[in-house]
Design an enzyme around this catalytic site. Structure first.
Site, PDB file in Angstrom:
ATOM      1  N   ARG A   1       0.904  -1.194  -0.031  1.00 18.13           N
ATOM      2  CA  ARG A   1       0.083   0.104   0.175  1.00 18.13           C
ATOM      3  C   ARG A   1       0.895   1.326   0.206  1.00 18.13           C
ATOM      4  O   ARG A   1       2.107   1.197   0.077  1.00 18.13           O
ATOM      5  CB  ARG A   1      -1.104   0.086   1.009  1.00 18.13           C
ATOM      6  CG  ARG A   1      -0.556  -0.832   2.393  1.00 18.13           C
ATOM      7  CD  ARG A   1       0.505  -0.211   3.128  1.00 18.13           C
ATOM      8  NE  ARG A   1       0.363   1.080   3.339  1.00 18.13           N
ATOM      9  CZ  ARG A   1       1.131   2.137   3.644  1.00 18.13           C
ATOM     10  NH1 ARG A   1       2.476   1.770   3.531  1.00 18.13           N
ATOM     11  NH2 ARG A   1       1.031   3.115   3.956  1.00 18.13           N
ATOM     12  N   GLY A   2       0.501   2.300   0.036  1.00 18.96           N
ATOM     13  CA  GLY A   2       0.874   3.571  -0.315  1.00 18.96           C
ATOM     14  C   GLY A   2       1.045   3.854  -1.753  1.00 18.96           C
ATOM     15  O   GLY A   2       1.397   3.224  -2.609  1.00 18.96           O
ATOM     16  N   ALA A   3       0.857   5.053  -2.225  1.00 14.63           N
ATOM     17  CA  ALA A   3       0.647   5.496  -3.550  1.00 14.63           C
ATOM     18  C   ALA A   3       1.885   5.098  -4.565  1.00 14.63           C
ATOM     19  O   ALA A   3       1.641   4.404  -5.647  1.00 14.63           O
ATOM     20  CB  ALA A   3       0.317   7.070  -3.552  1.00 14.63           C
TER      21      ALA A   3
ATOM     22  N   ARG B   1      -7.680  -0.189  -6.280  1.00  9.95           N
ATOM     23  CA  ARG B   1      -7.824   0.933  -5.317  1.00  9.95           C
ATOM     24  C   ARG B   1      -8.152   2.220  -6.357  1.00  9.95           C
ATOM     25  O   ARG B   1      -7.356   2.532  -7.251  1.00  9.95           O
ATOM     26  CB  ARG B   1      -6.717   0.904  -4.605  1.00  9.95           C
ATOM     27  CG  ARG B   1      -6.608  -0.189  -3.580  1.00  9.95           C
ATOM     28  CD  ARG B   1      -5.645   0.067  -2.428  1.00  9.95           C
ATOM     29  NE  ARG B   1      -6.223   0.940  -1.395  1.00  9.95           N
ATOM     30  CZ  ARG B   1      -5.586   1.444  -0.399  1.00  9.95           C
ATOM     31  NH1 ARG B   1      -4.157   1.140  -0.219  1.00  9.95           N
ATOM     32  NH2 ARG B   1      -6.191   2.304   0.353  1.00  9.95           N
TER      33      ARG B   1
ATOM     34  N   GLN C   1      -1.919   2.491  10.141  1.00  7.18           N
ATOM     35  CA  GLN C   1      -0.642   2.476   9.441  1.00  7.18           C
ATOM     36  C   GLN C   1       0.542   3.099   9.968  1.00  7.18           C
ATOM     37  O   GLN C   1       1.941   2.777  10.020  1.00  7.18           O
ATOM     38  CB  GLN C   1      -0.489   2.992   7.881  1.00  7.18           C
ATOM     39  CG  GLN C   1      -1.514   2.066   7.100  1.00  7.18           C
ATOM     40  CD  GLN C   1      -3.071   2.811   7.043  1.00  7.18           C
ATOM     41  OE1 GLN C   1      -3.569   2.924   7.932  1.00  7.18           O
ATOM     42  NE2 GLN C   1      -3.759   2.610   5.862  1.00  7.18           N
TER      43      GLN C   1
ATOM     44  N   ASP D   1      -1.766  10.809  -1.717  1.00 12.00           N
ATOM     45  CA  ASP D   1      -2.020   9.912  -2.731  1.00 12.00           C
ATOM     46  C   ASP D   1      -2.526  10.306  -4.076  1.00 12.00           C
ATOM     47  O   ASP D   1      -2.484   9.660  -5.060  1.00 12.00           O
ATOM     48  CB  ASP D   1      -3.444   8.687  -2.281  1.00 12.00           C
ATOM     49  CG  ASP D   1      -2.989   8.092  -1.082  1.00 12.00           C
ATOM     50  OD1 ASP D   1      -2.791   8.542   0.268  1.00 12.00           O
ATOM     51  OD2 ASP D   1      -2.535   6.966  -1.438  1.00 12.00           O
TER      52      ASP D   1
ATOM     53  N   ASN E   1      -4.927  12.882   1.197  1.00 15.16           N
ATOM     54  CA  ASN E   1      -4.110  11.754   1.896  1.00 15.16           C
ATOM     55  C   ASN E   1      -4.834  11.261   2.732  1.00 15.16           C
ATOM     56  O   ASN E   1      -6.316  11.161   2.867  1.00 15.16           O
ATOM     57  CB  ASN E   1      -3.014  12.463   2.438  1.00 15.16           C
ATOM     58  CG  ASN E   1      -1.894  11.560   3.088  1.00 15.16           C
ATOM     59  OD1 ASN E   1      -1.530  10.722   2.308  1.00 15.16           O
ATOM     60  ND2 ASN E   1      -1.509  11.903   4.338  1.00 15.16           N
TER      61      ASN E   1
HETATM   62  O1  MRU Z   1      -4.413   3.224   2.395  1.00 17.55           O
HETATM   63  P1  MRU Z   1      -2.806   3.425   2.194  1.00 17.55           P
HETATM   64  O2  MRU Z   1      -2.235   2.859   3.331  1.00 17.55           O
HETATM   65  O3  MRU Z   1      -2.356   3.045   0.968  1.00 17.55           O
HETATM   66  O4  MRU Z   1      -2.760   5.065   2.402  1.00 17.55           O
HETATM   67  C1  MRU Z   1      -1.356   5.591   2.401  1.00 17.55           C
HETATM   68  C2  MRU Z   1      -1.335   7.002   2.346  1.00 17.55           C
HETATM   69  O5  MRU Z   1      -2.166   7.459   2.692  1.00 17.55           O
HETATM   70  C3  MRU Z   1       0.040   7.730   2.266  1.00 17.55           C
HETATM   71  O6  MRU Z   1       0.359   8.895   3.159  1.00 17.55           O
HETATM   72  C4  MRU Z   1       0.270   7.986   0.976  1.00 17.55           C
HETATM   73  O7  MRU Z   1      -0.152   6.852   0.012  1.00 17.55           O
HETATM   74  C5  MRU Z   1       1.306   8.723   0.676  1.00 17.55           C
HETATM   75  S1  MRU Z   1       2.741   7.566   0.622  1.00 17.55           S
HETATM   76  C6  MRU Z   1       4.208   7.979   0.318  1.00 17.55           C
END
Ligand code: MRU
Length: 366
Positions: free
Chosen positions: A53-55, A90, A203, A244, A254
């Protein structure tokens, strides 16, 4: 970054085994598990169910998913279907669409026989580019921390609040929001990190706390509602979060709860920065609230909490009545007016059309 003595990326191609490997983040911080992703379904499930996960990492994983599928079936139909299957995993992180478009645009022009090699090469490049972007973000963000250290906190730790995990686990390496923190530590500038737990999936508690603890960075885990109080009492010098999807006019989407931190930071005159590699910018939209699709996740993520039980096993526990159902919007939008600046691989700019245009003049902005 390091896990124990060994350097890891969050995703990599194992040449010896000829397979894509990822850290299965669902098990952290309690277990460190590495899993193989092989089929298109493996990649789709890993993104949708948040093994990764994470963009930026979502984008890199999708690129490898296309590459592996091209080895199996490089036809036009397979390419189009793979784009659709992975894109549906997603909805909010724009890096997913960016990476899929990168792959499709290159592969579409090639004869089928050349697609597998080209796709593999581009997926590796996308990973490497993400690492370099995040390293640059760290260097630019370091200047912000240095300035606060010199002007506001000589000899003391700079207190930085972050939300969710925008760390190396959310990218291929370094992280976005955490990269300036790691660079500050390397530069000998003391920092202390307030880590928002980030309900409902935690997270912050599970990933950010684990990774910065592994690197010996001073930190405390705090409940999501503590940030405003800490800001009022002068205990936060700077907020850095990830994103994101950021619009061409600087609105920032985000993890849910980011907006409230930005409001509290504004009220207390605390700089609120957002760190992002440029593939996180959606140049096709302006107004984040109106135009960004917000992922609605399973309500069970709210009514149940996952963690380690006293007998050492990891499992979910229910925290609400049997009849209560959860509502679970996973992201929110922080309007550009609340953002002090965007930290990108090309430097720091205002969260505005003009700010972004100055750093990325090749992009068409209206
Ligand atoms: O739902 P997630 O865990 O994928 O969400 C992640 C976030 O919101 C992060 O802050 C975002 O992706 C930036 S990651 C460098």
């Amino acid at each position: 970054m390091k896990v124990g003595a060994k350097h890891y990326r969050s995703i990599w191609y194992d040449d010896a085994e000829q397979v894509v490997k990822v850290i299965d983040q669902r098990w952290l911080p309690h277990e460190f598990r590495v899993v193989d992703l092989k089929s298109r379904d493996d990649f789709a499930v890993a993104i949708r169910d948040m093994w990764v996960r994470g963009a930026p990492l979502i984008g890199a994983t999708a690129a490898f998913g296309v590459a592996e599928e091209m080895k199996r079936d490089p036809s036009d139909a397979s390419l189009a279907e793979t784009w659709d299957v992975l894109h549906a995993t997603r909805p909010t992180a724009i890096n997913l669409r960016w990476a899929l478009n990168e792959m499709r645009d290159i592969l579409w022009e090639l004869p089928e026989v050349d697609r597998a090699n080209a796709a593999h090469k581009r997926a590796l490049e996308i990973s490497d580019e993400d690492v370099e972007c995040n390293r640059q973000i760290g260097l630019h963000g370091l200047e912000i921390i240095k300035k606060i250290a010199a002007t506001k906190k000589p000899g003391e730790a700079v207190n930085i609040l972050t939300h969710c995990n925008a760390g190396w686990l959310a990218t291929v390496d370094w992280g976005t929001a955490t990269s300036p923190m790691y660079h500050a530590v390397e530069a000998g500038i003391p920092v202390h990190i307030w880590v928002d737990e980030t309900r409902p999936r935690n997270q912050g508690a599970q990933l950010t706390a684990w990774e910065i603890d592994s690197h010996g960075v001073s930190h405390n885990l705090i409940v999501d509602n503590a940030g405003g109080h800490l800001m009022q009492h002068g205990d936060v010098d700077l907020v850095i979060v990830g994103t994101d999807r950021t619009t061409s006019h600087g609105d920032v989407c985000n993890k849910i709860g980011t907006y409230l931190k930005a409001l509290a930071a504004k009220d207390n005159g605390i700089p609120f920065y957002v760190a992002l590699p440029s593939p996180t910018i959606d140049w096709t939209i302006k107004d984040g609230v109106a135009e960004i699709p917000i992922e609605e996740r399973d309500g069970d993520e709210v009514t149940k909490v996952w963690g380690k039980l006293e007998d050492g096993t990891v499992n979910h526990v229910q925290i609400s009545p049997d009849g209560t159902t959860g509502g679970n919007p996973a992201f929110d939008v922080t309007p550009a007016r609340l953002v002090t600046g965007l930290i990108t691989e090309r430097g720091v700019c205002a969260a505005s059309r003009d700010g972004l245009a100055a750093l990325f003049p090749e992009r068409v902005l209206d």
